[in-house]
Design a protein around this motif. Structure first.
Motif, short mmCIF file in Angstrom:
data_model
loop_
_atom_site.label_atom_id
_atom_site.label_comp_id
_atom_site.label_asym_id
_atom_site.label_seq_id
_atom_site.Cartn_x
_atom_site.Cartn_y
_atom_site.Cartn_z
N GLU A 179 -35.80 40.48 3.14
CA GLU A 179 -34.55 40.41 2.30
C GLU A 179 -34.84 41.20 0.86
OE1 GLU A 179 -31.30 39.15 2.10
OE2 GLU A 179 -31.78 39.49 4.19
N LYS A 180 -36.05 41.14 0.49
CA LYS A 180 -36.38 41.90 -0.64
C LYS A 180 -36.09 43.53 -0.57
CE LYS A 180 -40.44 42.94 -2.53
NZ LYS A 180 -41.90 42.92 -3.37
N PHE A 181 -36.76 43.92 0.46
CA PHE A 181 -36.80 45.40 0.85
C PHE A 181 -35.33 45.56 1.04
CE2 PHE A 181 -41.20 45.59 3.14
CZ PHE A 181 -41.65 45.46 1.90
N TRP A 182 -34.39 44.79 1.71
CA TRP A 182 -33.12 45.32 1.97
C TRP A 182 -32.32 45.14 0.40
CZ3 TRP A 182 -30.97 48.50 4.82
CH2 TRP A 182 -31.67 48.50 6.15
N ARG A 183 -32.46 44.17 -0.20
CA ARG A 183 -32.06 44.04 -1.54
C ARG A 183 -32.21 45.50 -2.51
NH1 ARG A 183 -33.88 39.24 -2.71
NH2 ARG A 183 -34.88 40.09 -4.89
N ILE A 184 -33.57 45.94 -2.37
CA ILE A 184 -33.63 47.18 -3.15
C ILE A 184 -32.89 48.19 -2.79
CG2 ILE A 184 -35.31 48.99 -3.65
CD1 ILE A 184 -37.65 46.49 -3.23
N ARG A 185 -32.74 48.44 -1.38
CA ARG A 185 -31.88 49.65 -0.66
C ARG A 185 -30.38 49.24 -1.09
NH1 ARG A 185 -28.38 51.66 0.13
NH2 ARG A 185 -27.45 52.81 1.89
N ARG A 186 -29.85 47.96 -0.73
CA ARG A 186 -28.40 47.79 -0.74
C ARG A 186 -27.76 47.90 -2.19
NH1 ARG A 186 -29.25 43.36 3.39
NH2 ARG A 186 -28.69 44.17 5.23
N SER A 187 -28.79 47.52 -3.05
CA SER A 187 -28.29 47.46 -4.65
C SER A 187 -28.34 49.10 -5.39
CB SER A 187 -29.32 46.57 -5.38
OG SER A 187 -29.21 45.39 -4.97
N ILE A 188 -28.77 49.97 -4.61
CA ILE A 188 -28.90 51.05 -5.32
C ILE A 188 -27.48 51.57 -5.85
CG2 ILE A 188 -29.54 53.64 -5.08
CD1 ILE A 188 -31.79 52.91 -3.26
N GLY A 189 -26.52 51.49 -4.96
CA GLY A 189 -25.26 52.20 -5.21
C GLY A 189 -24.62 51.29 -6.34
N GLU A 190 -24.56 50.23 -6.61
CA GLU A 190 -24.26 49.28 -7.61
C GLU A 190 -24.82 49.53 -9.08
OE1 GLU A 190 -21.65 47.44 -8.16
OE2 GLU A 190 -20.90 48.14 -6.35
N VAL A 191 -26.24 49.91 -9.12
CA VAL A 191 -26.93 49.69 -10.19
C VAL A 191 -26.88 51.29 -10.76
CG1 VAL A 191 -28.91 48.13 -9.66
CG2 VAL A 191 -29.21 50.65 -8.89
N VAL A 192 -26.70 52.36 -9.86
CA VAL A 192 -26.53 53.54 -10.38
C VAL A 192 -24.97 53.73 -11.03
CG1 VAL A 192 -25.56 55.81 -9.53
CG2 VAL A 192 -27.42 54.81 -8.59
N LYS A 193 -24.18 53.00 -10.56
CA LYS A 193 -22.82 52.69 -11.05
C LYS A 193 -22.91 52.11 -12.76
CE LYS A 193 -19.60 51.64 -7.64
NZ LYS A 193 -18.89 50.52 -6.78
N GLN A 194 -23.79 51.26 -12.77
CA GLN A 194 -24.15 50.50 -14.15
C GLN A 194 -24.63 51.64 -14.87
OE1 GLN A 194 -25.91 47.03 -12.68
NE2 GLN A 194 -24.13 46.21 -11.76
N HIS A 195 -25.52 52.41 -14.47
CA HIS A 195 -26.51 53.12 -15.03
C HIS A 195 -25.77 54.49 -15.72
CE1 HIS A 195 -30.30 54.86 -16.26
NE2 HIS A 195 -30.07 56.08 -15.59
N SER A 196 -24.80 55.04 -15.14
CA SER A 196 -24.15 56.07 -15.81
C SER A 196 -22.65 56.30 -15.06
CB SER A 196 -24.97 57.34 -15.33
OG SER A 196 -24.33 58.46 -15.42
N ILE A 197 -21.82 57.01 -15.52
CA ILE A 197 -20.71 57.71 -14.95
C ILE A 197 -21.29 58.57 -13.91
CG2 ILE A 197 -18.93 59.57 -15.22
CD1 ILE A 197 -18.38 58.51 -17.89
N TYR A 198 -20.74 58.68 -12.66
CA TYR A 198 -21.51 59.24 -11.57
C TYR A 198 -20.54 59.67 -10.49
CZ TYR A 198 -20.49 55.63 -8.17
OH TYR A 198 -19.77 54.62 -7.29
N LYS A 199 -20.73 60.59 -9.58
CA LYS A 199 -19.91 60.98 -8.29
C LYS A 199 -20.79 61.00 -7.25
CE LYS A 199 -16.07 63.19 -6.97
NZ LYS A 199 -16.69 63.15 -5.21
N GLU A 200 -20.38 60.22 -6.15
CA GLU A 200 -21.22 60.16 -5.25
C GLU A 200 -20.55 60.97 -4.05
OE1 GLU A 200 -22.16 56.24 -3.81
OE2 GLU A 200 -22.15 56.46 -1.47
N GLU A 201 -21.32 61.69 -3.43
CA GLU A 201 -21.08 62.32 -2.16
C GLU A 201 -21.50 61.85 -1.02
OE1 GLU A 201 -18.82 64.07 -2.70
OE2 GLU A 201 -18.74 64.20 -4.81
N ASP A 202 -20.88 62.09 0.29
CA ASP A 202 -21.51 61.40 1.59
C ASP A 202 -21.73 62.15 2.68
OD1 ASP A 202 -21.27 59.37 3.47
OD2 ASP A 202 -19.30 59.65 4.08
#
Lengths: 323, 323
Positions: A179-202
């Motif tokens: 769960e810990k490993f997956w939480r690190i991965r799954r949260s990246i999208g959200e924490v980037v949002k909180q960290h800065s204005i950003y633009k995500e490409e897929d």
């Protein structure tokens, strides 16, 4: 971006189980004129007329409104192993991804994370985590119907990791570590949002070109002075590239960002890929569609749109314009 | 029937590995006006515009000419077990098919054969084969990446077979026996051809309705005085129904056969299915397409055809007419 069944966020997915569209057997769709069709039938195989089911999936609500979905189900494999591997060289981590498949393993997930993403994620969540000289990580999950099937897969993966100068491999021993490993991965999208204005490409490319894509993206970012966080479904050749505004002046962000994105998508095309792996096109990626589609391709899509929605009333303006 | 990539003959295939279309990642297509497009990209996931790749697969050459195909490959599982199970009751054999999946097994093939088909096949090939009171057979193959994974699957299958009044189960012990069993199955189509003028239907239904489909088909055949041979990819809910002319008068064959076929296809529709699982529509099944498609469905397909091939020059007359 609306209507794209193929999209879901953050969880593992991989070629082993196919893409979401492969699970969609039949759709009930309400069309623009209010009439209703079943796009297919509730069967595993269908060669009856054009495949309207697959045409509807990923059409982002521009061809009809889906009111019923028949999905194929597969048995759930109850046994899983999860490895977190660190690399001092991010391209080497990328190069390891196709090597794992070539070793005969079909992981249920291979997720790439660069150091910046993991740093932001563990900091935001106050997860204890030791950093060394690593620059990137692979989170690798294998699954099976019996416990004995896990070890041979892990051994092959270890072989591939070692051949790609892995620094360290952590095996999640229990449910909590997983769960810990997956939480690190799954949260990246959200924490980037909180960290800065950003633009995500897929971005998505032929899997063997992942190292080239990564190197190219970092080069483009450097050229334009942008910081990036890269992570995503490397097992699918699918990399999410988050470009951060941070302290950049608004003018630079507005003027230079579209150029940088265009360069990134041109790289994707060059490496056998395209501009969206799973997020769709919507309004935001529409200006870049000419990179991957020629005029004829647009004509065909417009023709399809005209037959399904002659007055262009469904999700107007999405994916491409009327003319 | 031309142009249907999804078709191949006689070999095993099953939901485990998805259908053929799921393997097609990208196509190079020459369009009616001579222009060339790539329908997608050489990637495992793609949410960029409409899924023209899947629209092209199974369009039977009516939308364009495929000149290049990019396929997804999976590792080949080297270990296989093959079982031939006999049943005194054909519906019970059909009912056993979904039960095997419900037991948590994903066989690489489950093929149904009724007695008549096996009789014709072994006689034509002079294969020694003992017949008792059985009326139908299931040929069941499981595969794996290690030998130890085979036994647990076979045990579950035995459980399902026993719960469905199986008469006898033969395990193919060596390569030669496996080949023999597969030869019996694979030859049925050819030997029926040699035996009589015939008409083959490619019925597909929701798997759990296989017993109802089988019973319904036999009832319709009896009503019209036709003999039938049924066999096929039961694991996919796909049954090939060969209707034999034998000594029937030409007038009966010509007048009554279309009515019998229409009744069979109406059954397919009733049981969640459709009129072609893998063979396509072409010219021969075209008269029955109204059973599964409403007028709007035809309109949409005609609209797509118009955008791809405005002068209807590609494989004209196939699947549906211009108006």
């Amino acid at each position: 971006m609306g209507g794209n069944i193929a999209h879901s966020s953050g969880g593992p997915r991989c070629v082993k189980y196919g893409t979401t569209k492969d699970y969609v057997l039949n759709l009930e769709v309400v069309l623009a004129d209010g009439s209703i069709i079943d796009t297919g039938a509730n069967v595993l195989k269908n060669s009856t007329g054009y495949h309207l089911t697959q045409l509807m999936v990923g059409s982002e609500g521009t061809l009809g409104i889906v009111t019923k979905i028949t999905l194929k189900l597969l048995p759930f494999p109850p046994y899983k192993s999860l490895l977190l591997a660190s690399f001092s060289n991010a391209q080497m981590a990328c190069a390891c991804v196709p090597a794992i498949f070539e070793a005969g393993v079909q992981p249920s997930a291979i997720e790439f994370m660069d150091k910046k993403g993991v740093e932001l994620s563990v900091k935001a969540q106050q997860i204890p985590f030791e950093f060394g000289e690593e620059q990137a990580y692979l989170l690798i999950e294998v699954d099976a119907f019996s416990e004995t099937e896990l070890l041979p897969q892990c051994e092959k993966i270890y072989g591939s990791l070692e051949a790609h100068q892995v620094l360290n491999v952590l095996l999640a021993e229990d449910h909590e570590s997983k769960e810990k490993f997956w939480r690190i991965r799954r949260s990246i999208g959200e924490v980037v949002k909180q960290h800065s204005i950003y633009k995500e490409e897929d971005a998505v490319v032929t899997r063997s070109y992942l190292p080239d894509l990564y190197e190219g993206v970092k080069g483009i970012a450097e050229q334009y002075g942008f910081e990036t966080v890269c992570y995503g479904h490397a097992g699918d050749g699918n990399l999410h590239i988050n470009i951060l505004k941070l302290d950049l002046a608004d003018a630079i962000w507005q003027n230079e960002l579209p150029k940088a994105i265009r360069s990134i998508f041109e790289l994707c095309k060059q490496y056998g890929g395209t501009i969206s792996g799973e997020h769709g096109i919507g309004l935001v990626q529409k200006p870049y569609l000419d990179i991957v589609f020629n005029q004829k391709h647009f004509e065909l899509m417009r023709g399809i749109k005209n037959s399904f929605d002659p007055h262009w009333i469904l999700n107007p303006g999405k994916i491409f314009d009327r003319a």
